[in-house]
Design an enzyme around this catalytic site. Structure first.
Site, PDB file in Angstrom:
ATOM      1  N   PHE A 135      14.914   1.745 -59.921  1.00 30.65           N
ATOM      2  CA  PHE A 135      14.407   1.037 -61.100  1.00 30.65           C
ATOM      3  C   PHE A 135      14.400   1.999 -62.302  1.00 30.65           C
ATOM      4  O   PHE A 135      14.004   3.158 -62.153  1.00 30.65           O
ATOM      5  CB  PHE A 135      12.982   0.558 -60.790  1.00 30.65           C
ATOM      6  CG  PHE A 135      12.475  -0.483 -61.729  1.00 30.65           C
ATOM      7  CD1 PHE A 135      13.016  -1.761 -61.739  1.00 30.65           C
ATOM      8  CD2 PHE A 135      11.437  -0.191 -62.601  1.00 30.65           C
ATOM      9  CE1 PHE A 135      12.532  -2.735 -62.605  1.00 30.65           C
ATOM     10  CE2 PHE A 135      10.955  -1.163 -63.475  1.00 30.65           C
ATOM     11  CZ  PHE A 135      11.499  -2.430 -63.476  1.00 30.65           C
ATOM     12  N   ASP A 214       9.008   3.857 -53.736  1.00 23.55           N
ATOM     13  CA  ASP A 214       8.531   2.763 -54.581  1.00 23.55           C
ATOM     14  C   ASP A 214       8.699   1.463 -53.779  1.00 23.55           C
ATOM     15  O   ASP A 214       9.817   1.040 -53.489  1.00 23.55           O
ATOM     16  CB  ASP A 214       9.354   2.722 -55.879  1.00 23.55           C
ATOM     17  CG  ASP A 214       8.819   1.682 -56.861  1.00 23.55           C
ATOM     18  OD1 ASP A 214       8.121   0.746 -56.428  1.00 23.55           O
ATOM     19  OD2 ASP A 214       9.121   1.809 -58.064  1.00 23.55           O
ATOM     20  N   TYR A 239       2.156  -7.629 -58.767  1.00 23.28           N
ATOM     21  CA  TYR A 239       2.371  -8.954 -59.391  1.00 23.28           C
ATOM     22  C   TYR A 239       3.626  -9.659 -58.871  1.00 23.28           C
ATOM     23  O   TYR A 239       3.956 -10.735 -59.330  1.00 23.28           O
ATOM     24  CB  TYR A 239       2.395  -8.850 -60.926  1.00 23.28           C
ATOM     25  CG  TYR A 239       3.305  -7.786 -61.498  1.00 23.28           C
ATOM     26  CD1 TYR A 239       4.684  -7.965 -61.555  1.00 23.28           C
ATOM     27  CD2 TYR A 239       2.785  -6.594 -62.001  1.00 23.28           C
ATOM     28  CE1 TYR A 239       5.505  -6.999 -62.089  1.00 23.28           C
ATOM     29  CE2 TYR A 239       3.604  -5.619 -62.540  1.00 23.28           C
ATOM     30  CZ  TYR A 239       4.966  -5.826 -62.579  1.00 23.28           C
ATOM     31  OH  TYR A 239       5.784  -4.860 -63.112  1.00 23.28           O
ATOM     32  N   LYS A 240       4.325  -9.032 -57.918  1.00 22.16           N
ATOM     33  CA  LYS A 240       5.528  -9.673 -57.355  1.00 22.16           C
ATOM     34  C   LYS A 240       5.110 -10.450 -56.100  1.00 22.16           C
ATOM     35  O   LYS A 240       4.432 -11.456 -56.208  1.00 22.16           O
ATOM     36  CB  LYS A 240       6.590  -8.609 -57.098  1.00 22.16           C
ATOM     37  CG  LYS A 240       7.085  -8.028 -58.423  1.00 22.16           C
ATOM     38  CD  LYS A 240       7.970  -6.817 -58.307  1.00 22.16           C
ATOM     39  CE  LYS A 240       8.372  -6.363 -59.710  1.00 22.16           C
ATOM     40  NZ  LYS A 240       8.932  -5.016 -59.736  1.00 22.16           N
ATOM     41  N   ARG A 389      19.559 -13.392 -59.742  1.00 20.94           N
ATOM     42  CA  ARG A 389      18.742 -13.091 -58.556  1.00 20.94           C
ATOM     43  C   ARG A 389      17.993 -14.341 -58.133  1.00 20.94           C
ATOM     44  O   ARG A 389      17.351 -15.011 -58.950  1.00 20.94           O
ATOM     45  CB  ARG A 389      17.723 -11.990 -58.860  1.00 20.94           C
ATOM     46  CG  ARG A 389      18.319 -10.632 -59.150  1.00 20.94           C
ATOM     47  CD  ARG A 389      17.246  -9.547 -59.155  1.00 20.94           C
ATOM     48  NE  ARG A 389      16.105  -9.874 -60.013  1.00 20.94           N
ATOM     49  CZ  ARG A 389      15.044  -9.093 -60.184  1.00 20.94           C
ATOM     50  NH1 ARG A 389      14.968  -7.938 -59.543  1.00 20.94           N
ATOM     51  NH2 ARG A 389      14.061  -9.456 -60.982  1.00 20.94           N
TER      52      ARG A 389
HETATM   53  C1  PLP Z   1       8.808  -4.189 -60.767  1.00 20.81           C
HETATM   54  C2  PLP Z   1       9.061  -2.784 -60.481  1.00 20.81           C
HETATM   55  C3  PLP Z   1       8.360  -1.789 -61.163  1.00 20.81           C
HETATM   56  C4  PLP Z   1       7.400  -2.171 -62.248  1.00 20.81           C
HETATM   57  O1  PLP Z   1       6.747  -1.113 -62.833  1.00 20.81           O
HETATM   58  P1  PLP Z   1       5.557  -1.402 -63.849  1.00 20.81           P
HETATM   59  O2  PLP Z   1       5.123  -0.071 -64.257  1.00 20.81           O
HETATM   60  O3  PLP Z   1       4.511  -2.182 -63.112  1.00 20.81           O
HETATM   61  O4  PLP Z   1       6.097  -2.214 -64.977  1.00 20.81           O
HETATM   62  C5  PLP Z   1       8.584  -0.478 -60.800  1.00 20.81           C
HETATM   63  N1  PLP Z   1       9.473  -0.159 -59.826  1.00 20.81           N
HETATM   64  C6  PLP Z   1      10.172  -1.100 -59.166  1.00 20.81           C
HETATM   65  C7  PLP Z   1      11.116  -0.716 -58.074  1.00 20.81           C
HETATM   66  C8  PLP Z   1       9.990  -2.437 -59.475  1.00 20.81           C
HETATM   67  O5  PLP Z   1      10.678  -3.377 -58.823  1.00 20.81           O
END
Ligand code: PLP
Length: 429
Positions: A135, A214, A239-240, A389
């Site tokens: 990410f 992560d 939040y996912k 997706r």
């Molecule tokens: C959604 C997601 C994030 C989100 O990070 P935030 O700091 O909460 O915005 C980070 N890493 C991955 C792999 C994600 O899928």
């Protein structure tokens, strides 16, 4: 999945989808969620999970009675302990002990905090290892961590050869006595490729390096066993698939025996040992609590809990079983109905290496995505340059949702509906 078919039914018939829903042992969990538009097909639970009805009730209690009525007494009632209490529940989803997880800050901030801590534990090593499927925030945070520590590290971003599979072999080959930290997304956000945490963690440890995983795209979608794998550090999003609500704070995990060895990169009074002594010198709290910095966003934090409770009740093994069955079903539909219209499968075929969303590629992906949202009542998401997706959230996604989404995707392309949309993305895709 169960490939047995009902006599006379083809696998692409809508009646077959209904039959699969009728046989689904988790089907009743959908009723636990607010569904305001029954015809809306929501396939973005991997980006923002739906609102649990229990969360709606809690929000009224929290804002009206706890904040409105209890005022500052709410801290002693339940707010102060909430980061650890909810962390302990998340721990059960990721194979950690209750005192190894805490809810704090955002995933990006937690990555930065733990990356610095990890690099400080390996002062003689100079390499940070990651991949290009990670990410963006993680890559920025890892880079910032190396800059912060005096730019003594090189950051090696190992490339995926096809943008779908994680470069496992090249990562294994790159691990050596220079490696301080290996940091990857467990499930990568675009293709859904899912690493073998145990294998890579063991290899990193063999080389003397630390790992930071992560879990944002896998927590709540599949069982994870951090303790068995001996993982050092992990972070993840609520939040996912945890359905914690937009911008809900994230969590972090630190293996127990490392907890006393590291501090908080951004120390604050909420992670101080005796915070109401208001001492001038920072003394970190015992254990995981030191990873709090400032006052948590209590409303958003507390609203995470009902979503986690539903997952614990459903059982994460059951959730994964349904996710795999639904993914296999969606791949069958793609093969029969979408591939002939130029759609590609940009996710791994191997279910062991796949998360809970499927990436479908098409040369006109952005315009197709816009048509789906604006006139077909389907919400997937779009990831540049060519990926749509389709997220499967087994607690509320139905087989009929998947079937209808595929039929609507077909008609957008077969009838050329996407052509009236401009190739311009809105701010959030
Ligand atoms: C959604 C997601 C994030 C989100 O990070 P935030 O700091 O909460 O915005 C980070 N890493 C991955 C792999 C994600 O899928």
């Amino acid at each position: 999945m169960d490939h047995e078919r009902i006599a006379g039914q083809g696998r692409t018939d809508s009646s077959y989808a209904d039959e699969l829903d009728a046989r689904d042992p988790l089907a009743h969990f959908r009723e636990r969620f607010v569904v305001e538009e029954p015809d809306l097909i929501y396939l973005d639970g991997n980006s923002l999970g739906r609102l649990p009805k229990a969360t709606l009730l809690l929000a009224e209690d929290l804002v009206h009675h706890q904040w409105g009525g209890r005022l500052i007494r709410g801290w002693n009632d339940s707010w102060f302990a909430a980061p650890e209490r909810i962390g302990a529940k998340i721990a059960r989803l990721i194979g950690a002990s209750p005192d190894e997880v805490i809810v704090a800050d955002s995933t990006s901030v937690n990555l930065f905090k733990l990356a610095i801590a990890a690099l400080r534990l390996r002062p003689d090593r100079s390499q940070v290892l990651t991949d290009d499927l990670n990410f963006p925030s993680d890559l920025y945070g890892l880079h910032a961590a190396t800059e912060m520590l005096g730019a003594r590290h090189s950051m090696e971003i190992v490339r995926s050869s096809d943008g779908i599979y994680g470069p496992e072999a090249d990562l294994l080959a790159a691990l050596d006595s220079r490696t301080a930290l290996l940091s990857l997304s467990h499930t990568t956000f675009k293709s859904g490729y899912t690493y073998d945490i145990a294998l890579l963690t063991a290899a990193a440890h063999e080389a003397g390096a630390l790992v930071l995983w992560d879990l944002s795209h896998s927590v709540g979608a599949m069982p994870i066993d951090l303790e068995v794998a001996g993982v050092d550090f992990a972070i993840g999003c609520t939040y996912k698939y945890l359905n914690g609500g937009p911008g809900a704070p994230a969590f972090l995990y630190v293996r127990r025996d490392l907890q006393d060895q590291i501090g908080n990169t951004i120390p604050g009074w909420m992670g101080q040992r005796d915070l109401f002594d208001f001492g001038i010198a920072y003394q970190p709290a015992e254990g995981i609590r030191r990873h709090l910095t400032g006052t948590p966003p209590v409303v958003s934090l507390a609203l995470i809990e009902p979503g986690v409770d539903i997952l614990l009740e459903a059982g994460i093994q059951n959730v994964r079983a349904k996710s795999l069955a639904q993914s296999a079903y969606l791949i069958e539909l793609w093969e029969d109905l979408l591939a002939p219209l130029g759609f590609r499968l940009n996710s791994p075929r191997d279910e062991h290496r796949r998360g809970s969303h499927l990436a479908i590629g098409h040369d006109e992906a952005l315009r197709i995505d816009l048509a789906l949202i604006q006139e077909m009542n389907v919400i997937p998401d779009f990831r540049a340059p060519e990926t749509i997706r389709l997220g499967i959230a087994p607690l509320y996604t139905t087989y009929r949702d998947l079937h209808s989404a595929v039929m609507r995707l077909r008609s957008v392309v077969a009838e050329g509906r996407y052509r009236q949309y401009r190739n311009e993305s809105p701010v959030v895709t």
